[in-house]
Write a protein that holds these residues in place. Sequence first.
Motif, PDB file in Angstrom:
ATOM      1  N   UNK A   1      12.849  28.472  -1.875  1.00 32.55           N
ATOM      2  CA  UNK A   1      12.186  27.336  -1.261  1.00 32.55           C
ATOM      3  C   UNK A   1      10.725  27.193  -1.639  1.00 32.55           C
ATOM      4  N   UNK A   2      10.087  28.281  -2.090  1.00 33.78           N
ATOM      5  CA  UNK A   2       8.670  28.251  -2.433  1.00 33.78           C
ATOM      6  C   UNK A   2       8.409  27.834  -3.877  1.00 33.78           C
ATOM      7  N   UNK A   3       9.449  27.787  -4.695  1.00 30.93           N
ATOM      8  CA  UNK A   3       9.289  27.375  -6.082  1.00 30.93           C
ATOM      9  C   UNK A   3       8.764  25.947  -6.139  1.00 30.93           C
ATOM     10  N   UNK A   4       7.847  25.691  -7.055  1.00 30.29           N
ATOM     11  CA  UNK A   4       7.271  24.355  -7.196  1.00 30.29           C
ATOM     12  C   UNK A   4       7.856  23.652  -8.412  1.00 30.29           C
ATOM     13  N   UNK A   5       8.141  22.372  -8.230  1.00 29.84           N
ATOM     14  CA  UNK A   5       8.749  21.540  -9.272  1.00 29.84           C
ATOM     15  C   UNK A   5       7.883  20.304  -9.478  1.00 29.84           C
ATOM     16  N   UNK A   6       7.810  19.834 -10.712  1.00 35.70           N
ATOM     17  CA  UNK A   6       7.041  18.633 -11.019  1.00 35.70           C
ATOM     18  C   UNK A   6       7.556  17.433 -10.239  1.00 35.70           C
ATOM     19  N   UNK A   7       6.647  16.644  -9.674  1.00 34.47           N
ATOM     20  CA  UNK A   7       7.048  15.368  -9.079  1.00 34.47           C
ATOM     21  C   UNK A   7       7.640  14.452 -10.147  1.00 34.47           C
ATOM     22  N   UNK A   8       6.994  14.409 -11.296  1.00 41.58           N
ATOM     23  CA  UNK A   8       7.414  13.525 -12.377  1.00 41.58           C
ATOM     24  C   UNK A   8       8.000  14.385 -13.494  1.00 41.58           C
ATOM     25  N   UNK A   9       9.311  14.314 -13.743  1.00 44.18           N
ATOM     26  CA  UNK A   9       9.912  15.162 -14.773  1.00 44.18           C
ATOM     27  C   UNK A   9       9.617  14.689 -16.192  1.00 44.18           C
ATOM     28  N   UNK A  10       8.988  13.543 -16.342  1.00 44.68           N
ATOM     29  CA  UNK A  10       8.750  12.990 -17.677  1.00 44.68           C
ATOM     30  C   UNK A  10       7.348  13.281 -18.186  1.00 44.68           C
ATOM     31  N   UNK A  11       6.325  12.893 -17.428  1.00 46.99           N
ATOM     32  CA  UNK A  11       4.924  13.154 -17.809  1.00 46.99           C
ATOM     33  C   UNK A  11       4.231  13.762 -16.588  1.00 46.99           C
ATOM     34  N   UNK A  12       4.477  15.037 -16.310  1.00 39.69           N
ATOM     35  CA  UNK A  12       4.102  15.631 -15.016  1.00 39.69           C
ATOM     36  C   UNK A  12       2.611  15.732 -14.746  1.00 39.69           C
ATOM     37  N   UNK A  13       1.779  15.735 -15.773  1.00 40.96           N
ATOM     38  CA  UNK A  13       0.352  15.955 -15.568  1.00 40.96           C
ATOM     39  C   UNK A  13      -0.499  14.761 -15.971  1.00 40.96           C
ATOM     40  N   UNK A  14       0.138  13.610 -16.144  1.00 39.45           N
ATOM     41  CA  UNK A  14      -0.559  12.379 -16.509  1.00 39.45           C
ATOM     42  C   UNK A  14      -0.365  11.344 -15.419  1.00 39.45           C
ATOM     43  N   UNK A  15      -1.440  10.652 -15.077  1.00 40.74           N
ATOM     44  CA  UNK A  15      -1.357   9.611 -14.053  1.00 40.74           C
ATOM     45  C   UNK A  15      -0.909   8.320 -14.727  1.00 40.74           C
ATOM     46  N   UNK A  16       0.372   7.946 -14.539  1.00 47.79           N
ATOM     47  CA  UNK A  16       0.931   6.758 -15.182  1.00 47.79           C
ATOM     48  C   UNK A  16       1.969   6.120 -14.260  1.00 47.79           C
ATOM     49  N   UNK A  17       2.676   5.107 -14.754  1.00 45.17           N
ATOM     50  CA  UNK A  17       3.619   4.361 -13.928  1.00 45.17           C
ATOM     51  C   UNK A  17       5.014   4.977 -13.892  1.00 45.17           C
ATOM     52  N   UNK A  18       5.189   6.139 -14.499  1.00 44.61           N
ATOM     53  CA  UNK A  18       6.526   6.715 -14.595  1.00 44.61           C
ATOM     54  C   UNK A  18       7.131   7.078 -13.244  1.00 44.61           C
ATOM     55  N   UNK A  19       6.298   7.215 -12.230  1.00 44.01           N
ATOM     56  CA  UNK A  19       6.832   7.431 -10.883  1.00 44.01           C
ATOM     57  C   UNK A  19       7.849   6.352 -10.541  1.00 44.01           C
TER      58      UNK A  19
ATOM     59  N   UNK B   1       0.827  -1.202   0.000  1.00 45.88           N
ATOM     60  CA  UNK B   1       0.000   0.000   0.000  1.00 45.88           C
ATOM     61  C   UNK B   1       0.866   1.259   0.000  1.00 45.88           C
ATOM     62  N   UNK B   2       1.933   1.250   0.779  1.00 43.95           N
ATOM     63  CA  UNK B   2       2.848   2.388   0.835  1.00 43.95           C
ATOM     64  C   UNK B   2       3.392   2.706  -0.553  1.00 43.95           C
ATOM     65  N   UNK B   3       3.877   1.694  -1.249  1.00 44.90           N
ATOM     66  CA  UNK B   3       4.469   1.918  -2.570  1.00 44.90           C
ATOM     67  C   UNK B   3       3.396   2.314  -3.586  1.00 44.90           C
ATOM     68  N   UNK B   4       2.247   1.661  -3.532  1.00 43.74           N
ATOM     69  CA  UNK B   4       1.175   1.963  -4.493  1.00 43.74           C
ATOM     70  C   UNK B   4       0.635   3.374  -4.294  1.00 43.74           C
ATOM     71  N   UNK B   5       0.352   3.752  -3.053  1.00 51.04           N
ATOM     72  CA  UNK B   5      -0.215   5.073  -2.794  1.00 51.04           C
ATOM     73  C   UNK B   5       0.797   6.182  -3.047  1.00 51.04           C
ATOM     74  N   UNK B   6       2.073   5.904  -2.829  1.00 53.09           N
ATOM     75  CA  UNK B   6       3.114   6.884  -3.157  1.00 53.09           C
ATOM     76  C   UNK B   6       3.133   7.163  -4.655  1.00 53.09           C
ATOM     77  N   UNK B   7       2.622   6.225  -5.444  1.00 48.44           N
ATOM     78  CA  UNK B   7       2.540   6.406  -6.882  1.00 48.44           C
ATOM     79  C   UNK B   7       1.675   7.574  -7.304  1.00 48.44           C
ATOM     80  N   UNK B   8       0.878   8.127  -6.382  1.00 44.00           N
ATOM     81  CA  UNK B   8       0.112   9.337  -6.679  1.00 44.00           C
ATOM     82  C   UNK B   8       1.032  10.517  -6.965  1.00 44.00           C
ATOM     83  N   UNK B   9       2.313  10.390  -6.604  1.00 39.63           N
ATOM     84  CA  UNK B   9       3.286  11.426  -6.937  1.00 39.63           C
ATOM     85  C   UNK B   9       3.688  11.361  -8.408  1.00 39.63           C
ATOM     86  N   UNK B  10       2.929  10.652  -9.191  1.00 37.04           N
ATOM     87  CA  UNK B  10       3.130  10.683 -10.639  1.00 37.04           C
ATOM     88  C   UNK B  10       2.570  11.961 -11.241  1.00 37.04           C
ATOM     89  N   UNK B  11       1.782  12.727 -10.465  1.00 41.45           N
ATOM     90  CA  UNK B  11       1.362  14.054 -10.912  1.00 41.45           C
ATOM     91  C   UNK B  11       1.434  15.017  -9.744  1.00 41.45           C
TER      92      UNK B  11
END
Length: 325
Positions: free
Chosen positions: A225-243, A175-185
């Motif tokens: 420190x307030x600048x925001x960066x994409x969690x996923x540098x490859x497909x930042x706005x798509x929910x996929x397995x790239x995380x 569950x930890x690994x699967x739910x962390x996958x939400x950081x794909x976006x």
Amino acid sequence: MGLLFFLALLFGASCAQLTENFYDQTCPRLPNIVRQEVKRAIETDIRAGAKLIRFHFHDCFVQGCDGSVLLEDAPGIDSELNGQGNLGIQGLEIVDAIKAAVESECPGVVSCADVLALAAKQSVDVQGGPSWRVLFGRRDSRTANRTGADELPSPFETLEPLKKKFEAVGLDSTDLVALSGAHTFGRSRCMFFSGRFSNFNGTGQPDPTLDPAYRQELERGCTDGETRVNFDPTTPDTFDKNYYTNLQANRGLLTSDQVLFSTPGADTIEIVNRLGSREGTFFRQFRVSMIKMGNIRPLTGNQGEIRRNCRRVNELGGEAGHDVM
């Protein structure tokens, strides 16, 4: 029969009180209403989906999935929004808009906790991820737990503290690994990972589990420190397995991301490899883990209330929403 028995074991006795058809008679268009509002939010704010799923996660991890994360300061309420784990959390106005649309059609019927659960599902689905059948019937708490919000999983934590916090709410390593996958976006502020750039943990060196080229890319992007960066540098706005492929390449953004793959001997390494092998494998496990998380200690029956305004409890003696079953 075997599947039903498995689900009963998986979700526990509390889930027997949550049902897929809870609002079929009292608010039959609920999924469509929430989906429309989620899509509208994402059209104007690409981070909206990530904001909504974070609210659901942070709600369920503190005294169960009861909408308590949404309560603002009030007499007798020390808001969880002030807790260390919620500093900088955003999207309350998106929840307000969804709740207002639901109230317009089904006044006093749908809890804020159920709105969060359904909004998280629709957010993932709209941005290319899996869909699942949300179970309903949660009720809203009349209390908040600021102390619990201080103890939410941290972006700076190593694997063992993360596993213990998940185990405390009935979630395992998968569950930890699967739910962390939400950081794909979504995005993260630089303050949550810039400590990996140099003098990591007092070593005088960068985090060795952070790819050097990626580190340089992040340093260039982090103007403060307030600048925001994409969690996923490859497909930042798509929910996929790239995380997971990012973790395998030492391109996990947060310490709490990369430790899933880079902690020697950890059971999470195999899980990262498995979920990263095929998108369908990740999606199937994400569905299971989201349903499991969404059923952490819900208030049901006559417990709690159905809040009209997600930011504050109903006035006692006033219109407090009504039961639907």
